[in-house]
Design an enzyme around this catalytic site. Structure first.
Site, PDB file in Angstrom:
ATOM      1  N   ASP A 172       0.386  14.006   5.662  1.00  0.00           N
ATOM      2  CA  ASP A 172      -0.492  15.163   5.528  1.00  0.00           C
ATOM      3  C   ASP A 172      -1.258  15.017   4.202  1.00  0.00           C
ATOM      4  O   ASP A 172      -0.627  14.821   3.150  1.00  0.00           O
ATOM      5  CB  ASP A 172       0.395  16.415   5.510  1.00  0.00           C
ATOM      6  N   GLU A 183       0.328  -1.404 -20.580  1.00  0.00           N
ATOM      7  CA  GLU A 183       1.577  -1.855 -19.972  1.00  0.00           C
ATOM      8  C   GLU A 183       1.259  -2.758 -18.781  1.00  0.00           C
ATOM      9  O   GLU A 183       2.069  -2.938 -17.888  1.00  0.00           O
ATOM     10  CB  GLU A 183       2.492  -0.689 -19.607  1.00  0.00           C
ATOM     11  N   CYS A 200       3.541   4.402 -21.292  1.00  0.00           N
ATOM     12  CA  CYS A 200       2.297   5.168 -21.446  1.00  0.00           C
ATOM     13  C   CYS A 200       2.115   5.748 -22.842  1.00  0.00           C
ATOM     14  O   CYS A 200       1.006   6.125 -23.224  1.00  0.00           O
ATOM     15  CB  CYS A 200       2.249   6.296 -20.430  1.00  0.00           C
ATOM     16  N   THR A 243      -0.243   7.282  -6.700  1.00  0.00           N
ATOM     17  CA  THR A 243      -0.608   7.712  -8.065  1.00  0.00           C
ATOM     18  C   THR A 243      -1.291   6.594  -8.856  1.00  0.00           C
ATOM     19  O   THR A 243      -1.438   6.700 -10.069  1.00  0.00           O
ATOM     20  CB  THR A 243       0.642   8.174  -8.850  1.00  0.00           C
ATOM     21  N   SER A 302      12.520   9.802 -12.773  1.00  0.00           N
ATOM     22  CA  SER A 302      11.506   9.682 -13.827  1.00  0.00           C
ATOM     23  C   SER A 302      10.897  11.057 -14.149  1.00  0.00           C
ATOM     24  O   SER A 302      10.570  11.347 -15.292  1.00  0.00           O
ATOM     25  CB  SER A 302      10.424   8.671 -13.439  1.00  0.00           C
ATOM     26  N   HIS A 354       0.503  13.923 -21.014  1.00  0.00           N
ATOM     27  CA  HIS A 354       0.451  12.677 -20.238  1.00  0.00           C
ATOM     28  C   HIS A 354       0.459  13.074 -18.762  1.00  0.00           C
ATOM     29  O   HIS A 354       1.311  13.866 -18.336  1.00  0.00           O
ATOM     30  CB  HIS A 354       1.659  11.792 -20.558  1.00  0.00           C
ATOM     31  N   LYS A 391       4.795  20.894 -13.557  1.00  0.00           N
ATOM     32  CA  LYS A 391       6.213  21.126 -13.890  1.00  0.00           C
ATOM     33  C   LYS A 391       6.416  21.192 -15.409  1.00  0.00           C
ATOM     34  O   LYS A 391       7.135  22.040 -15.927  1.00  0.00           O
ATOM     35  CB  LYS A 391       7.076  19.979 -13.341  1.00  0.00           C
ATOM     36  N   ASN A 399      -3.488   7.689 -12.181  1.00  0.00           N
ATOM     37  CA  ASN A 399      -2.746   7.429 -13.424  1.00  0.00           C
ATOM     38  C   ASN A 399      -3.358   6.240 -14.157  1.00  0.00           C
ATOM     39  O   ASN A 399      -3.517   5.172 -13.569  1.00  0.00           O
ATOM     40  CB  ASN A 399      -1.279   7.142 -13.083  1.00  0.00           C
ATOM     41  N   SER A 402       7.665   6.070 -20.282  1.00  0.00           N
ATOM     42  CA  SER A 402       8.962   5.827 -19.642  1.00  0.00           C
ATOM     43  C   SER A 402       9.787   4.896 -20.508  1.00  0.00           C
ATOM     44  O   SER A 402       9.252   4.118 -21.296  1.00  0.00           O
ATOM     45  CB  SER A 402       8.758   5.199 -18.270  1.00  0.00           C
TER      46      SER A 402
HETATM   47  N1  CAA Z   1       1.405  19.979   1.238  1.00  0.00           N
HETATM   48  C1  CAA Z   1       1.628  20.380  -0.057  1.00  0.00           C
HETATM   49  N2  CAA Z   1       2.574  19.811  -0.849  1.00  0.00           N
HETATM   50  C2  CAA Z   1       3.309  18.811  -0.323  1.00  0.00           C
HETATM   51  C3  CAA Z   1       3.138  18.341   0.991  1.00  0.00           C
HETATM   52  C4  CAA Z   1       2.121  18.959   1.794  1.00  0.00           C
HETATM   53  N3  CAA Z   1       1.885  18.586   3.032  1.00  0.00           N
HETATM   54  N4  CAA Z   1       3.998  17.326   1.197  1.00  0.00           N
HETATM   55  C5  CAA Z   1       4.702  17.161   0.058  1.00  0.00           C
HETATM   56  N5  CAA Z   1       4.292  18.054  -0.865  1.00  0.00           N
HETATM   57  C6  CAA Z   1       4.740  18.202  -2.249  1.00  0.00           C
HETATM   58  C7  CAA Z   1       6.238  18.056  -2.431  1.00  0.00           C
HETATM   59  O1  CAA Z   1       6.898  19.302  -2.214  1.00  0.00           O
HETATM   60  C8  CAA Z   1       6.309  17.597  -3.869  1.00  0.00           C
HETATM   61  O2  CAA Z   1       6.104  18.694  -4.740  1.00  0.00           O
HETATM   62  P1  CAA Z   1       7.250  19.166  -5.743  1.00  0.00           P
HETATM   63  O3  CAA Z   1       7.615  17.969  -6.565  1.00  0.00           O
HETATM   64  O4  CAA Z   1       6.616  20.241  -6.553  1.00  0.00           O
HETATM   65  O5  CAA Z   1       8.374  19.607  -4.897  1.00  0.00           O
HETATM   66  C9  CAA Z   1       5.073  16.713  -4.027  1.00  0.00           C
HETATM   67  O6  CAA Z   1       4.198  17.078  -2.948  1.00  0.00           O
HETATM   68  C10 CAA Z   1       5.349  15.224  -3.900  1.00  0.00           C
HETATM   69  O7  CAA Z   1       6.040  15.011  -2.702  1.00  0.00           O
HETATM   70  P2  CAA Z   1       7.349  14.118  -2.692  1.00  0.00           P
HETATM   71  O8  CAA Z   1       8.244  14.516  -3.812  1.00  0.00           O
HETATM   72  O9  CAA Z   1       7.906  14.073  -1.322  1.00  0.00           O
HETATM   73  O10 CAA Z   1       6.650  12.702  -3.023  1.00  0.00           O
HETATM   74  P3  CAA Z   1       7.305  11.281  -3.142  1.00  0.00           P
HETATM   75  O11 CAA Z   1       8.779  11.356  -3.257  1.00  0.00           O
HETATM   76  O12 CAA Z   1       6.737  10.431  -2.061  1.00  0.00           O
HETATM   77  O13 CAA Z   1       6.671  10.777  -4.518  1.00  0.00           O
HETATM   78  C11 CAA Z   1       7.073  10.556  -6.848  1.00  0.00           C
HETATM   79  C12 CAA Z   1       6.736  11.521  -5.726  1.00  0.00           C
HETATM   80  C13 CAA Z   1       8.535  10.101  -6.690  1.00  0.00           C
HETATM   81  C14 CAA Z   1       6.893  11.254  -8.185  1.00  0.00           C
HETATM   82  C15 CAA Z   1       6.146   9.326  -6.741  1.00  0.00           C
HETATM   83  O14 CAA Z   1       4.799   9.710  -6.812  1.00  0.00           O
HETATM   84  C16 CAA Z   1       6.419   8.278  -7.795  1.00  0.00           C
HETATM   85  O15 CAA Z   1       7.381   7.517  -7.749  1.00  0.00           O
HETATM   86  N6  CAA Z   1       5.491   8.177  -8.799  1.00  0.00           N
HETATM   87  C17 CAA Z   1       5.601   7.177  -9.850  1.00  0.00           C
HETATM   88  C18 CAA Z   1       6.511   7.625 -10.972  1.00  0.00           C
HETATM   89  C19 CAA Z   1       5.908   8.747 -11.773  1.00  0.00           C
HETATM   90  O16 CAA Z   1       4.713   8.907 -11.884  1.00  0.00           O
HETATM   91  N7  CAA Z   1       6.782   9.546 -12.399  1.00  0.00           N
HETATM   92  C20 CAA Z   1       6.329  10.622 -13.264  1.00  0.00           C
HETATM   93  C21 CAA Z   1       7.175  10.716 -14.510  1.00  0.00           C
HETATM   94  S1  CAA Z   1       7.258   9.123 -15.300  1.00  0.00           S
HETATM   95  C22 CAA Z   1       5.775   8.959 -16.143  1.00  0.00           C
HETATM   96  O17 CAA Z   1       5.065   9.906 -16.323  1.00  0.00           O
HETATM   97  C23 CAA Z   1       5.372   7.601 -16.605  1.00  0.00           C
HETATM   98  C24 CAA Z   1       4.280   7.071 -15.737  1.00  0.00           C
HETATM   99  O18 CAA Z   1       3.115   7.267 -16.015  1.00  0.00           O
HETATM  100  C25 CAA Z   1       4.653   6.321 -14.531  1.00  0.00           C
END
Ligand code: CAA
Length: 445
Positions: free
Chosen positions: A31, A83, A120, A163, A211, A244, A253, A328, A364
């Protein structure tokens, strides 16, 4: 004490675009709301075939030098934060200087060059290095160029794939700056974590969900540490708070946590208490779990209040406007958040002279840093020079098949022979490999 800070900045985006709702979501069978609402992202930037971390960095730095009328002898330091480096010895800053020397008469032979690594947060650490160098009086009247450049790619089908992003931010750090003055107070939250890392590999190993929690935990520590330096802080102290931004949903959050933290014990907490009660206190609960649940409930209720939503709309949302369109940029991400906030303020006639930004960086591995910066007169003229909207509009919109090809082009383990999607113009481009495996670059008129 003479003011030292960011005098000017330039942003260079990768020239390709992946639309997450229109192109990525259907191909993944997802979606679109997961990306646009959940993660808060509309699109990602990617480098074209002839772009990489060096070309984006050199192009941003070139624009910066041209706009500020600088020659190589005006620059005493080039620091690159990344990085996505492709060499464990030769720093990207030497390649960038080599590019710039192709278009200037002078050279950077007496400039100190380096490369910073801490995920980062290293862009912010490089700003610190430049600041300290000037403050220590070792700059001989010269300025520093700090560049944050990354190609933030994940392995295909990794949860982080949505991302991704690519771009560079070049900042001129100097005395009597025209954008923001840096301050000496900083707060840190730092711990040995394995949330996101690249142990001799191009694409990261990520524990995505963890993370997010590590980001929040380190940020809370950094905020505490910062408050211990500057005394009580109040939400009204900061008209903009750039975080960031790996994706805007992460900042949503972090902002809720930060606001809850900042209002504790203030008049604002008393005012919202009329609607949702006071913040839970640990001593009122028998276990940590119960306390955590109560905090979560309180935070959810807090984010529903009109007071919070108004604060978020004014202080946080404007900082996400560029990130939403480009994804990102790792080291550059907090710096495009600052730029987006200031750009929005200028476009909406907000008066920021003398006001403070609270800047919250994260890397990270893991470390968060929080510091305040003062916006200085002249910021509107500087920020008006950014052409990131135009660059974003001009990006080539990839089909999913083209996205797969370009991902392969930039995958170090894949051989891919793909035609460029855009035509380079007045910019540095990748020009093949040298005899020692080095990358070569040339300027295209
Ligand atoms: N409509 C509206 N919202 C929806 C939706 C829909 N149809 N489907 C899902 N969502 C929401 C979920 O509820 C979730 O929101 P919440 O977190 O508020 O609950 C959000 O969309 C994301 O959905 P998922 O959690 O299911 O997504 P995912 O598990 O596939 O991926 C992630 C999320 C794990 C963060 C992934 O993007 C990821 O691994 N990213 C890379 C790591 C990262 O960026 N981490 C951030 C902190 S680390 C950092 O900042 C360093 C850096 O730069 C990497």
């Amino acid at each position: 004490m003479t003011a030292v800070g960011i005098d000017a900045m330039e942003i260079w985006t990768g020239k390709l675009k992946l639309d997450l709702a229109e192109t990525f979501a259907p191909a993944q069978g997802d979606d679109p709301g997961k990306y646009t609402k959940g993660l808060g992202l509309h699109a990602s930037s990617f480098p074209d075939v002839y772009e990489d971390i060096v070309t984006m960095a050199a192009n941003a730095a070139h624009r910066l030098m041209e706009r500020k009328g600088l020659e190589p002898e005006d620059i005493g330091r080039i620091d690159v934060a990344t990085e996505s480096s492709f060499d464990n010895s030769k720093p990207v800053s030497t390649y960038v200087a080599g590019c710039l020397e192709q278009v200037y008469d002078g050279d950077f032979h007496h400039a100190n060059k380096g490369e910073r690594k801490f995920a980062c947060i290293s862009g912010t650490q490089s700003l610190d290095d430049a600041y300290n160098w000037i403050r220590a009086g070792r700059n001989r009247g010269r300025a520093a160029i700090v560049i944050a450049t990354d190609t933030a790619l994940y392995a295909r089908d990794d949860p982080g794939e949505a991302t991704q992003g690519a771009g560079a931010v070049a900042m001129l750090v100097d005395e009597e700056p025209s954008l923001v003055e840096l301050s000496t107070e900083q707060g840190f939250g730092s711990a040995d974590e394995t949330d996101f890392l690249k142990p001799n590999q191009q694409f990261p190993s990520v524990d995505g969900k963890r993370s997010v929690n590590v980001y929040l935990a380190r940020m809370r520590e950094a905020l505490d540490d910062f408050a211990s330096q500057v005394g009580d802080i109040h939400p009204d102290d900061y008209p903009l708070i750039p975080f960031h931004t790996p994706f805007p949903g992460m900042v949503r959050k972090a902002a809720a946590l930060g606001y809850r933290h900042i209002i504790r014990g203030t008049d604002v907490e008393d005012l919202v208490a009329e609607e949702i009660g006071h913040q839970p206190m640990r001593e009122d609960f028998e276990s940590d779990d119960e306390f955590r649940d109560a905090i979560r409930e309180y935070t959810d209720a807090l984010t529903e209040t009109e007071r919070y939503q108004d604060w978020y709309a004014d202080t946080i949302d404007p900082t996400l406007e560029i990130s939403r369109e480009v994804g990102n940029w790792y080291t550059g991400s907090v710096h495009i958040a600052r730029a987006a906030g200031l750009k929005h303020a200028r476009e909406n006639g907000r008066e920021l002279d003398g006001q403070q930004l609270l800047v919250a960086s994260y890397g990270s591995g893991a470390q968060a840093e929080v510091h305040a910066e003062t916006v200085v007169p002249g910021w509107e003229e500087e920020i008006a020079q950014l052409n990131i909207d135009e660059q974003n509009r001009k990006r080539y919109d990839l089909s999913f098949e083209e996205y797969e090809q370009i991902h392969d082009v930039h995958n170090h383990d894949t051989e891919a022979d793909v035609e460029e999607f855009t035509a380079p113009e007045s910019e540095f481009v990748f020009d093949g490999w040298g005899r020692m495996g080095e990358r070569k670059y040339r300027y295209v008129e």
